[in-house]
Design a protein around this motif. Structure first.
Motif, PDB file in Angstrom:
ATOM      1  N   ASP A  52       0.347  -5.914  -9.413  1.00 11.10           N
ATOM      2  CA  ASP A  52       0.717  -4.940 -10.247  1.00 11.10           C
ATOM      3  C   ASP A  52       1.654  -3.755  -9.786  1.00 11.10           C
ATOM      4  O   ASP A  52       2.646  -3.733 -10.622  1.00 11.10           O
ATOM      5  CB  ASP A  52      -0.487  -4.328 -11.252  1.00 11.10           C
ATOM      6  N   ARG A  53       1.157  -3.312  -8.722  1.00  9.08           N
ATOM      7  CA  ARG A  53       2.281  -2.189  -8.350  1.00  9.08           C
ATOM      8  C   ARG A  53       2.072  -1.940  -6.988  1.00  9.08           C
ATOM      9  O   ARG A  53       0.945  -2.446  -6.320  1.00  9.08           O
ATOM     10  CB  ARG A  53       1.895  -0.580  -9.131  1.00  9.08           C
ATOM     11  N   ALA A  54       2.972  -1.308  -6.335  1.00  6.60           N
ATOM     12  CA  ALA A  54       3.084  -1.049  -4.978  1.00  6.60           C
ATOM     13  C   ALA A  54       3.079   0.417  -4.670  1.00  6.60           C
ATOM     14  O   ALA A  54       4.232   1.213  -5.259  1.00  6.60           O
ATOM     15  CB  ALA A  54       3.981  -1.786  -4.161  1.00  6.60           C
ATOM     16  N   PHE A  55       2.140   1.219  -3.707  1.00  5.28           N
ATOM     17  CA  PHE A  55       2.287   2.645  -3.611  1.00  5.28           C
ATOM     18  C   PHE A  55       2.458   2.713  -2.034  1.00  5.28           C
ATOM     19  O   PHE A  55       1.970   2.237  -1.419  1.00  5.28           O
ATOM     20  CB  PHE A  55       1.422   3.464  -4.194  1.00  5.28           C
ATOM     21  N   LEU A  56       3.078   3.996  -1.783  1.00  3.06           N
ATOM     22  CA  LEU A  56       3.121   4.442  -0.190  1.00  3.06           C
ATOM     23  C   LEU A  56       2.610   5.845  -0.139  1.00  3.06           C
ATOM     24  O   LEU A  56       3.021   6.601  -1.115  1.00  3.06           O
ATOM     25  CB  LEU A  56       4.500   4.381   0.340  1.00  3.06           C
ATOM     26  N   PHE A  57       1.367   5.782   0.377  1.00  5.29           N
ATOM     27  CA  PHE A  57       0.609   7.154   0.486  1.00  5.29           C
ATOM     28  C   PHE A  57       0.743   7.797   2.319  1.00  5.29           C
ATOM     29  O   PHE A  57       0.629   6.869   3.028  1.00  5.29           O
ATOM     30  CB  PHE A  57      -0.604   7.077   0.190  1.00  5.29           C
ATOM     31  N   ASP A  58       0.471   9.093   2.066  1.00  4.28           N
ATOM     32  CA  ASP A  58       0.377   9.588   3.390  1.00  4.28           C
ATOM     33  C   ASP A  58      -1.075   9.183   4.001  1.00  4.28           C
ATOM     34  O   ASP A  58      -1.145   9.263   5.131  1.00  4.28           O
ATOM     35  CB  ASP A  58       0.734  11.355   3.626  1.00  4.28           C
ATOM     36  N   GLU A  59      -1.900   9.364   3.116  1.00  6.29           N
ATOM     37  CA  GLU A  59      -3.458   9.005   3.337  1.00  6.29           C
ATOM     38  C   GLU A  59      -3.910   8.335   2.075  1.00  6.29           C
ATOM     39  O   GLU A  59      -3.602   9.026   0.967  1.00  6.29           O
ATOM     40  CB  GLU A  59      -4.239  10.250   4.107  1.00  6.29           C
ATOM     41  N   LEU A  60      -5.019   7.739   2.210  1.00  2.00           N
ATOM     42  CA  LEU A  60      -5.629   7.211   1.126  1.00  2.00           C
ATOM     43  C   LEU A  60      -7.319   6.846   1.653  1.00  2.00           C
ATOM     44  O   LEU A  60      -7.833   5.792   1.622  1.00  2.00           O
ATOM     45  CB  LEU A  60      -5.053   5.892   0.613  1.00  2.00           C
ATOM     46  N   ALA A  61      -7.952   7.954   1.785  1.00  5.32           N
ATOM     47  CA  ALA A  61      -9.400   7.958   2.307  1.00  5.32           C
ATOM     48  C   ALA A  61     -10.263   7.202   1.060  1.00  5.32           C
ATOM     49  O   ALA A  61     -11.193   6.476   1.340  1.00  5.32           O
ATOM     50  CB  ALA A  61      -9.831   9.159   2.471  1.00  5.32           C
ATOM     51  N   GLU A  62      -9.847   7.490  -0.281  1.00  2.00           N
ATOM     52  CA  GLU A  62     -10.665   6.736  -1.183  1.00  2.00           C
ATOM     53  C   GLU A  62     -10.849   5.291  -1.223  1.00  2.00           C
ATOM     54  O   GLU A  62     -11.654   4.603  -1.423  1.00  2.00           O
ATOM     55  CB  GLU A  62     -10.003   7.030  -2.463  1.00  2.00           C
ATOM     56  N   ALA A  63      -9.644   4.569  -0.573  1.00  2.94           N
ATOM     57  CA  ALA A  63      -9.556   3.236  -0.462  1.00  2.94           C
ATOM     58  C   ALA A  63     -10.285   2.895   1.206  1.00  2.94           C
ATOM     59  O   ALA A  63      -9.989   1.667   1.382  1.00  2.94           O
ATOM     60  CB  ALA A  63      -8.114   2.637  -0.782  1.00  2.94           C
ATOM     61  N   GLY A  64     -10.619   3.867   1.970  1.00  2.00           N
ATOM     62  CA  GLY A  64     -11.065   3.396   3.289  1.00  2.00           C
ATOM     63  C   GLY A  64      -9.925   3.308   4.264  1.00  2.00           C
ATOM     64  O   GLY A  64      -9.977   2.721   5.267  1.00  2.00           O
ATOM     65  N   ALA A  65      -8.615   3.828   3.778  1.00  2.00           N
ATOM     66  CA  ALA A  65      -7.682   3.785   4.834  1.00  2.00           C
ATOM     67  C   ALA A  65      -7.293   5.062   5.452  1.00  2.00           C
ATOM     68  O   ALA A  65      -7.143   6.049   4.768  1.00  2.00           O
ATOM     69  CB  ALA A  65      -6.308   3.431   4.007  1.00  2.00           C
ATOM     70  N   TYR A  66      -7.600   5.069   6.889  1.00  2.00           N
ATOM     71  CA  TYR A  66      -7.215   6.093   7.620  1.00  2.00           C
ATOM     72  C   TYR A  66      -6.174   5.958   8.698  1.00  2.00           C
ATOM     73  O   TYR A  66      -6.276   5.680   9.637  1.00  2.00           O
ATOM     74  CB  TYR A  66      -8.464   6.500   8.432  1.00  2.00           C
ATOM     75  N   PRO A  67      -4.848   6.345   8.263  1.00  2.00           N
ATOM     76  CA  PRO A  67      -3.941   5.990   9.046  1.00  2.00           C
ATOM     77  C   PRO A  67      -3.768   6.986  10.106  1.00  2.00           C
ATOM     78  O   PRO A  67      -4.308   8.276  10.077  1.00  2.00           O
ATOM     79  CB  PRO A  67      -2.579   6.332   8.088  1.00  2.00           C
TER      80      PRO A  67
END
Lengths: 210, 180
Positions: free
Chosen positions: A75-90
């Protein structure tokens, strides 16, 4: 090199005639004829040139592709600096590319992140799939129950300079194959994804949090 | 050998082979779980599981503290313990036709994936999220204390889906240790 069988009605035995005809076939040529036929057939299919990959159909943004495991739309694509809610820890020098998808498990058993790993990939160099999460209650890596649709954020860690807001990203949706364990392995799992659809969509950059 | 005798023997062998093929258990039968069948309200004891299904509820919304979710929910109220070793309620499935559903991990307060102690029952609920258009009369609930159920005990209970009244909202039972 077949010889037409002589009519059976003749006086002489049909087998002796057949044998006489077969004796005249130059057997020494068989290898050459076989090789020639093989080369001709190979040439007819394009010889040793790289076979052109079958084109993968393009999907609209939000259009559903139904595979053997998941029916999903990107549906959509986003670029985040961080996204801890989704379990992504860059890590340092990484950002998070998140796809918002609607997905339904069309298989007969619950399946989660490992099946998604075989289904979605993004054409971003250095991207590594890290996690997924439900959008409504942020359950990380949920198991999707058969016939129960869900909205998910699927997150990749991407190098800092690989993407910017406004860029387009191409997402490949693949159809995996169900494997069933035998002998020393057991259980069932999804494997061998075959690309079956592509979606291209713009990336929206969200500097802060969601 | 007499002609009729050889024919009869041939037919007998073919029928015999067919019976053997019919009676051969499937390949995974040698590691099939040991099933303990129970009904609602009845305690079932397996090798390392003691479980009682205390109630079955259906609802359009399930709540668990601050969390809530809409859908087609089946809530199973349980009392469960292990028998000889510390275990986990790692296997909780609902079989409906050829489809298998796992207990939801969305509700933090459910008993699913919680640790169990030998001989000290815990009570609480697990919840199953089912398709909205589900049209099934019955289901089979399966509980086990390891995620790999091969050659382990599995407690099985029939769930009469169509007979359970569907309410608007159901709250998960708080997770508690049994008080003797």
């Amino acid at each position: 090199m077949t010889t037409p069988e002589p009519p059976a009605r003749r006086r002489a035995s049909p087998f002796s005639r057949l044998r006489a005809a077969a004796d005249r076939v130059p057997t020494k040529w068989f290898a050459a004829i076989g090789t020639g036929l093989f080369l001709a057939a190979t040439a007819a299919f394009g010889g040793l040139a790289t076979a052109a990959a079958e084109p993968v159909p393009e999907l609209e943004v939000g259009e559903t592709h139904t595979g053997p495991l998941y029916a999903l739309s990107v549906d959509r694509a986003f670029l985040f600096d961080e996204l801890a809610e989704a379990g992504a820890y860059p890590a340092e020098g990484q950002r998070v590319l998140a796809l918002r998808i609607t997905v339904e498990n069309v298989w007969t058993s619950p399946e989660g992140f490992s099946g998604m790993r075989e289904t979605l990939s993004v054409a971003v160099p250095g991207a590594e799939l890290t996690s997924m999460a439900r959008i409504d209650d942020a359950t990380t890596n949920p198991r999707l129950q058969p016939g129960v649709p869900a909205e998910l954020a699927v997150a990749w860690l991407v190098p800092d300079d690989a993407l910017a807001g406004g860029d387009e990203v191409t997402v490949t949706v693949s159809d995996p194959t169900l494997r069933t364990g035998q002998a020393v392995t057991s259980g069932q799992w999804w494997d061998d994804p075959v690309p079956s659809a592509r979606v291209t969509l713009p990336v929206e950059y969200r500097p802060g949090d969601e | 050998m007499k002609r009729w005798l050889s024919w009869t023997l041939g037919v007998v062998f073919v029928v015999g082979a067919w019976l053997v093929a019919l009676a051969t258990p499937p390949e995974d039968a040698r590691e099939a779980p040991f099933t303990v069948t129970a009904s609602v309200g009845e305690e079932a004891t397996g090798r390392d599981i003691v479980a009682t299904v205390e109630g079955l509820r259906r609802a359009d919304t399930v709540t668990d503290g601050a969390w809530s979710a809409e859908g087609n929910w089946l809530v199973v109220d349980l009392s469960i313990s292990s028998r000889v070793s510390p275990r986990t309620l790692a296997h909780a499935t609902l079989q409906i036709g050829d489809r298998t559903f796992a207990a939801t991990e969305r509700a933090d307060g459910s008993l699913y994936q919680q640790g169990l102690t030998a001989g000290v029952p815990r009570s609480g609920s697990i919840a199953f999220e089912l398709p909205a258009d589900l049209d099934a009369e019955t289901a089979v609930l399966r509980l086990a204390t390891l995620s790999d159920v091969r050659l382990d005990s599995v407690v099985e209970a029939a769930v009469p889906l169509s007979e359970i009244e569907r309410s608007g909202e159901a709250e998960l039972r708080p997770r508690e240790w049994a008080r003797p």
